[in-house]
Design a protein around this motif. Sequence first.
Motif, PDB file in Angstrom:
ATOM      1  N   LYS A  49       0.802  -1.213   0.000  1.00 26.35           N
ATOM      2  CA  LYS A  49       0.000   0.000   0.000  1.00 26.35           C
ATOM      3  C   LYS A  49       0.842   1.274   0.000  1.00 26.35           C
ATOM      4  N   PHE A  50       2.151   1.123   0.138  1.00 26.84           N
ATOM      5  CA  PHE A  50       3.014   2.303   0.104  1.00 26.84           C
ATOM      6  C   PHE A  50       3.277   2.707  -1.348  1.00 26.84           C
ATOM      7  N   PRO A  51       3.596   3.995  -1.595  1.00 26.92           N
ATOM      8  CA  PRO A  51       3.960   4.417  -2.950  1.00 26.92           C
ATOM      9  C   PRO A  51       5.149   3.627  -3.473  1.00 26.92           C
ATOM     10  N   PHE A  52       5.281   3.655  -4.796  1.00 27.51           N
ATOM     11  CA  PHE A  52       6.295   2.844  -5.452  1.00 27.51           C
ATOM     12  C   PHE A  52       7.695   3.121  -4.913  1.00 27.51           C
ATOM     13  N   PHE A  53       8.038   4.390  -4.737  1.00 24.10           N
ATOM     14  CA  PHE A  53       9.414   4.735  -4.370  1.00 24.10           C
ATOM     15  C   PHE A  53       9.721   4.420  -2.902  1.00 24.10           C
ATOM     16  N   LEU A  54       8.703   4.038  -2.098  1.00 22.84           N
ATOM     17  CA  LEU A  54       8.912   3.668  -0.698  1.00 22.84           C
ATOM     18  C   LEU A  54       8.722   2.182  -0.447  1.00 22.84           C
TER      19      LEU A  54
END
Length: 1519
Positions: free
Chosen positions: A1247-1252
Motif C-alpha cells: 500500500k506504500f507508494p512505489f518509491f517507498l
Amino acid sequence: HLLNLLGLLYGANNQNFLSFSVIAGFRGTVPHGLSLEIGDTVQILEKCDGEFTGWTSTDNEGSFGGIFPSNYIHLKNACVKNKGQFEMVIPTEDSVITEMTSTLRDWGTMWKQLYVRNEGDLFHRLWHIMNEILDLRRQVLVGHLTHDRMKDVKRHITARLDWGNEQLGLDLVPRKEYAMVDPEEISITELYRLVCEFNTLFLWTRFAEYAWHHILRAVIIQSWIGPCLPSVLLRETVLYIMHQMYIFCLSGRMGAGEKKNACNVQYRRPFGCAVLSIADLLAGDSKDDLILKVYMCNTESDWYQIHENIIKKLNARYNLTGLAVSLQLLHGDIEQIRREYTSMFTHGVSITRKLGFSNIIMPGEMRNDLYITVERGEFEKGGKSVARNVEVTMHVVDSGGQILRDFISFGSGEPPASEYHSFVLYHNNGPRWAELLKLPIPVDKFRGAHIRCEFRHCSTKEKGEKKLFGFSFVPLMQENGRTLPDGTHELIVHKCEENANLQDSSRYLKLPFSKGIFLANNSQAVKTTKESFWITSFLCSTKLTQNGDMLDLLKWRTHPDKIAGCLSKLKEIDGSEIVKFLQDTLDTLFGILDENSQKYGSKVFDCLVHIINLLQDSKFHHFKPVMDTYIESHFAGALAYRDLIKVMKWHIDRVTEVELHEHIQEVLKAQEYIFKYIVQSRRLFSIATGGQNEEEFRCCIQELLMSVRFFLSQESKGASALCQLQAVFLSSFPSVYSELLKLFDVREVANLVHDALGSLPTVMQGDESLQAVKLQSIGKTVESHLYTNPDSRYILLPVVLHHLHMHLQEQKDLIMCARILSNIFCLIKKNSSEKSVLEEIDVIVSSLLDILLRTILEITSRPQPSGSAMRLQFQDGEFVSCLLSLLRQMTDRHYQQLLDSFNTKDDLRDFLLQIFTVFRILIRPEMFPKDWTVMRLVIWDSYFFLAVIFINQLCLQLEMFTPSKKKKFMFTFILGEHKLHFIPALIGPFLEVTLIPQPDLRNVMIPIFHDMMDWEQRRSGNFKQVEAKLIDKLDSLMSEGKGDETYRELFNSIIPLFGPYPSLLKKIERETWRESGVSLIATVTRLMERLLDYRSGWQKIGCTVSLLNFYKTELNKEEMYIRYIHKLYDLHLKAQNFTEAAYTLLLYDELLEWSDRPLREFLNYPMQTEWQRKEYLHLTIIQNFDRGKCWENGIILCRKIAEQYESYYDYRNLSKMRMMEASLYDKIMDQQRLEPEFFRVGFYGKKFPFFLRNKEFVCRGHDYERLEAFQQRMLNEFPHAIAMQHANQPDETIFQAEAQYLQIYAVTPIPENQEVLQRDGIPDNIKSFYKVNHIWRFRYDRPFHKGTKDKENEFKSLWVERTTLILVQSLPGISRWFEVEKREVVEMSPLENAIEVLENKNQQLRTLISQCQTRQMQNINPLTMCLNGVIDAAVNGGVTRYQEAFFVKEYVLNHPEDGEKITRLRELMLEQAQILEFGLAVHEKFVPQDMRPLHKKLVDQFFVMKSSLGIQVYEQVHR
C-alpha cells in the motif's frame, strides 16, 4: 413469464407508469429482486400483494428491473424527459428542493472522502452547511412561509449550495430566480450572462457581509473609576455623536455654588467632559466596557470648549477620573436593525437624527426643528463688587403670551421640557455656554411665537436666591412669513426687576429685540445698553422657509411687477428650499407661463431646466418620483407643450453659437423631463379638445427632431464644445423613446429614432469620449422598450449594426459592443421560425459575422501574462456566446446565402479557415473556468452539429460512388506516407485523449501509437521523436491530475484488458523492433509510476527526489531534471529545510561552468550569461547553507567564488566575499548548533507508494526531535500505517501484505573524518559539524545473550549484533532521508563490547575535562555527573564485573585468542583510573562551595575503586 412481461412493458415507451422515490435501502437478494439505494427514482409497472414490479432510473440498457417491497418507496409526482434509454424522471416539486436533494446526495459521498483525506477544516465546515441546508429544506417543505420569507430562504439555500459546489470543485449551476435554468430553453448569450452573474454575485455576497452603514449603540453605565464624587449627585449625562466621528460626554452636577453651606435652591454647575474617537472604537477588538477618561474642569471660562481641548490634547489642566461605557457596533440600515435586534428597541433605545438634513433628502420626510445654541453673554456687575453668577432660563411663548409646553429638547431620548436652565459659571460677567437645544415647534404654532430668555443672578448665600435682572427675546417669524434666518444673533438685554410682569408679552414685543434692528411701528426710545446676549439659530424644516425670494415667487400674483426678478433669482435659491416646495414651485412656473407666455416663456423654461437638473444631484435624486407624480397627477398646463417645443427648438438651432453652449448643455441634460412635460401637456390638450391640432403637433415634433438630426450630423475635430453637446444629448436621448410612444405609433417612433441615430457621423477619428457615448446611446436603445417590439426592432437593427461594425472594425469599446450584441441575441428566441426573426438573422449575418470572427481571433491572440493559461474575459466570452447564438439561429437558407456571398474561392477559403481557427481555439479546456461545464456543453453542441452536417454531405457518401471513383478517392485521401507529417505534432493531443478514463476510448487509441512508432521506425530507424514527445507530454498531463493506475497498465500489461484490444506492449512484441519498443514501454511505465506517486501527495519531497533522479539517470533529459530540481528546492524552502535546499540547488550549479556562454530566459531566471547565473546560484546556496547553520559548506563555496572574483580583479566583490567567509567562521565559533538525531525507517507492504515500497531509509530528524516525536510524525503522514514494535527484519508475508507497516528506530552516525574528531585541542564547536555531516554509514546495536545467561554477571554472555547501514547518498543532502543501499551485520563478543564501552567513556571524560580547563563550560555540572556515573558504577561493580568476567583464569585458558584484547581492556581500565584522578583534581579547582560534600564523596569512592583494581595510592587526591 414475469421477466418476459417486464420486457414487453419496458419496451413500450408510451406505457403509463408511476414514479416513486426510495426511502430505505433494499439489497434485492430474493429471486428477481431489484436492489435499491436511498434516493433512487423507481418507475412502477405492476403491484401485487404488497410488492411492486419496476425498475430504477439508473438501470442499464437491457435491464428488465425486478421486484421489491412497496413500503420501501414513497410516491412523488414527476414528469419524464427524453423517454427511452436515457430518460430523466424529474419530480414536479419546487426546483430548489430537487436541486438540494441531488446536491446533498453528491456531497455526502465527497464529504466522507474529505475525512479520509484528512481535510478536517473543510470536512467540519461542509458538515455545518449540510445541516443548515437540511433545516432550510424542512422550512420550504412545510409550506408555511410567507412569499418574502420563502424568497429569503431560497436565497440562503442557493448561496450555500454554490459555496459548497465551489469548495468541492463541482460544476457551476446557472440559475434564474433561484431555479436552475435549462440551457435548451434560453439563448446562449443569456446563459453566459447567468454564469458570469453567478461569479459576480458570489463575490458580492461575501463582500456585503461588511456593510457600509453602521449604527452605534451606546449604553452608559453609571459606575465611576477614580476620585470620589462630590457630595452632590450626578444628574445628567448627555451623549453626542459628532460629525468629526467623536463621542463626547458633558457631565454636570447640581449644586449651590462653590461654598459648602446648605442651600435649598439647586442649579446646574460644570463638572467634567469625556471624549471617545469612533476611529479608536472601530480599531479595537475588546468587547469589554470602555473607560472614558473624564477630565474635570478647573477653569470654568474654558468650559464651552473643553471637548475641543481634549481632542487637541490641550488637557493638562484637567484632573482625571473615569466613566465606564458599553458600546456595540451594529451593521445595516435602521429598518434592518429593527428586524434583527427587536429586543433592543423594547428597552427605550433612542434614535438620534442628524443635525440638519441628511445628504439625501427623502420625499415625504417631515421635519420642523429649530436648533438654538446658547452661545454667550456680556453683563454688567449691577452695582456689586464681584461678577454675577448668571443663569439663563429659556421659554417658548406663543402669540397669546402663553408658554408652549414640552417644546424644548435637551438631547435624543431625553423627555421634553417647557423651560431650559443653563449652567451657572461662578462669578463670570462674560459667560460662554455653547449649549445646544432643539425646539420641535409645530408649523401651526410657529407664526407669532417667540423665544424669551430670562437672566437671573444666583446667590451663593444660605437662602440661595435667584434674582431676575433682565431678559431678551427673539420672534421666530416675520410678518411676511419669513422665519428667523440662520446664524448668530446679538440680542438686546432689557433691564427688569424681579417683580416685573413678563406674562403680558404684548408689552415687550414692541421693543427692539436685536441690536441694529427696530420694529417699524416702535415709537419708544431705546436706551443704549452695554449688555448683550448671543444665540445661534438653525432651522431644519420641510414646511417653512427663510428665503424671501422663494416667498416672493410663490406669491407672484400679489406682486406681478416682481415676476421677472423672482424668476431670475430662482437659480440662486438653495436646492433644499426648492425641493421642499417642489409642487408649489412648479405650479407657480406653469401658472406664469399660462398668464403671459410671450413675456416669460423663455425665463420659465430656464427655471424649469434648472429644477430638472437640480434633481440630477445625488442629494435630491429621490425627488424624481415626486416630479413624476406631479406630471401624472397634478400638472395642468394643457397649452405648455407649444412653448416648451418652441423654446427647446430655439436652443438646439443655436448649438453653433459658442456663448450659449453652457446654457444649451443644461437644456439637453433636462430633455427627458422636458419631453415628459410636452407629452403630458399634449395629452391634456387632446382630452380637453377632442384631439384638435394633431397634425400641427406632429409637425412641431418633426421639426424639433429635424433640428436634432442636423445638430447630430455636425462634425468637429478633437474635443470641441460641440462634441460635448452631442455627448450630453445622446446620453439622455434614449429616455425620450418611452414618452414618444405615448403619442405615436411604434413604427413612427422607430423611424424617428432611426433617422436621428443614422445622422451621426460615420468617422471614427473624432473625440474618443464622444464615440463611447454614441455607443452607450446605441446600447440604451437596444435595452429600451422600443427595441423589444419586433416591428420597431427590424427598423432599428440596421443602424445599430452599422455603429457596432464601425467600433468592432476599430477594436474600440469592446466591452460595450459585447454587451449590445448580447442584448440583441437575448431577444431572439431559440429555433424561432418567425419571418421577422429570420429577416433579422439575415441582416446580422451580412453585417456582423465576418467582423465578429475577426474580433474573436484578435481577442484570443492577445499576449497572455507569462505562466498563466489563456482565459476569456467577460466581454470576450460574450462575443463567443453571440457567435454561437448566431450559428444556432442560422438556417440552411442563411448558410447558402452566406456561401453565395463570396465572389471567389479564395474568399470562401479564407472565411472557412477563419471560422475553423475560432472553433479550434474555443475548444481548448483553458478557455473557460473548470466549473463552466454548461458553457462547454453548449460549444460541444455546436461542434457535434457541425460534424453531423459534414459527415452527411452527399459528396462523402462512398457507397454512392462508382467503383472507379471510389478507388480514385481512396488513393487520393488515405494518408499513407503523409502520416509522418503528423509526427510528433499529434502525439500530445492523442495522448490527452487516452487520459480520458473511458476503457473503450483508450483502447481505440492503442493502434494509433503503435502506427506512429512503426512509421517513424521505417523513416529514421528509431522512434526518438515519439519517445521524447510522449515523455514530455506525459509529465505535464499527469502533473495536472490526469491518468490513473489503469492507464499505466494499458501501456504495460501483456494480457488484454478490455475486450478484443491488446495492450500496446503486446502489439510491439510482434514487431522486428520489439527490443527498443519494449524498452520504451518499460521506461514510460516507470515514469508513470513515479508521476502517480508524485501526484498522490504522499511525501511530496521524496516523490520529487525520485522523479529528479529518474530524469537524470534513465532519461537523461536535462531540462526536465532542472525543472524538478527547482520544484524540490521550493518544497524545501516551504518546509524550512535550508540545508537540503542548498544541496538541491547545488545540483543545478554543478551543471554550469564559469563561462560567458549566453543562457536563455528559463523558469525565474532572466536572460544572462552562464557565469552570472552560476554566481547567482553560488550566492543563493551560501545564503541557504547559512540559514541551515551548515557554515563549513558555505565557506567552501565562498572560496570558489572568491577565486573567480580574484581572477577578474573584481576586488570590490572579492572583499565582500572574504568578509562573508569571515562571518561564517565567526558563526562556527560563536553560535551553538544542535546535533540532530537519525532514524532508520522501513516501509513494508504493497500500500506504500512505489518509491517507498519495501525499502528502508535513514532520516535526519528535526531540531529537538526525539524518537517518540519522529514516530508520531510518521504515523500522522501515513495514518493507515501500523507501527512495528520490534527491530528484526520482517519476513516475506509483511512484504506482500495489502497494508502499510512502519518500522522505526534510532541509529548512530559513523563519521568519515575520524582524524578531526580524535585530535586534541580542536574546539567542540568544530567537531560537532563532522559528527553529523557527510555521513554515509550508520549503525544500530542490538544486544543479546548467547548461550546460558549468568545471572550474577551478565557481561559474560552479553553479545551485540551491530548492523551497519550504508546509504546511496550522504546525509545531509538533497533530501532529509536516503535509501539504504547496503547493510552489514556483525556480532561483537562480550570482551570486544567491553573494550568499546571503555574507549567511548574515556574519550567522553577527556572531552569534558578539556572543556572545563579551557572554561568552555558555563557550569561544571556535566563533568560532575560524568565523574559520578563512572566512579559510582565502578564502586557498585561496573568495572569490577569486567574483571570478574574476563580476567579470571578460567576465561584466559578457554579463550587464548583473546590475550591481546584482555591486555587492552586492562590498559583501558588503568587509563580510566588515571583520567578520573586527573579529572577529580580539575573538578576540585572549579567546584562551587555548595557541591564540596559531593566532591569529597567522589574522592572517597575513587579510593575504593582503585583499591578494587589493585592500584597503589601514592598520594591523596584531595590534597
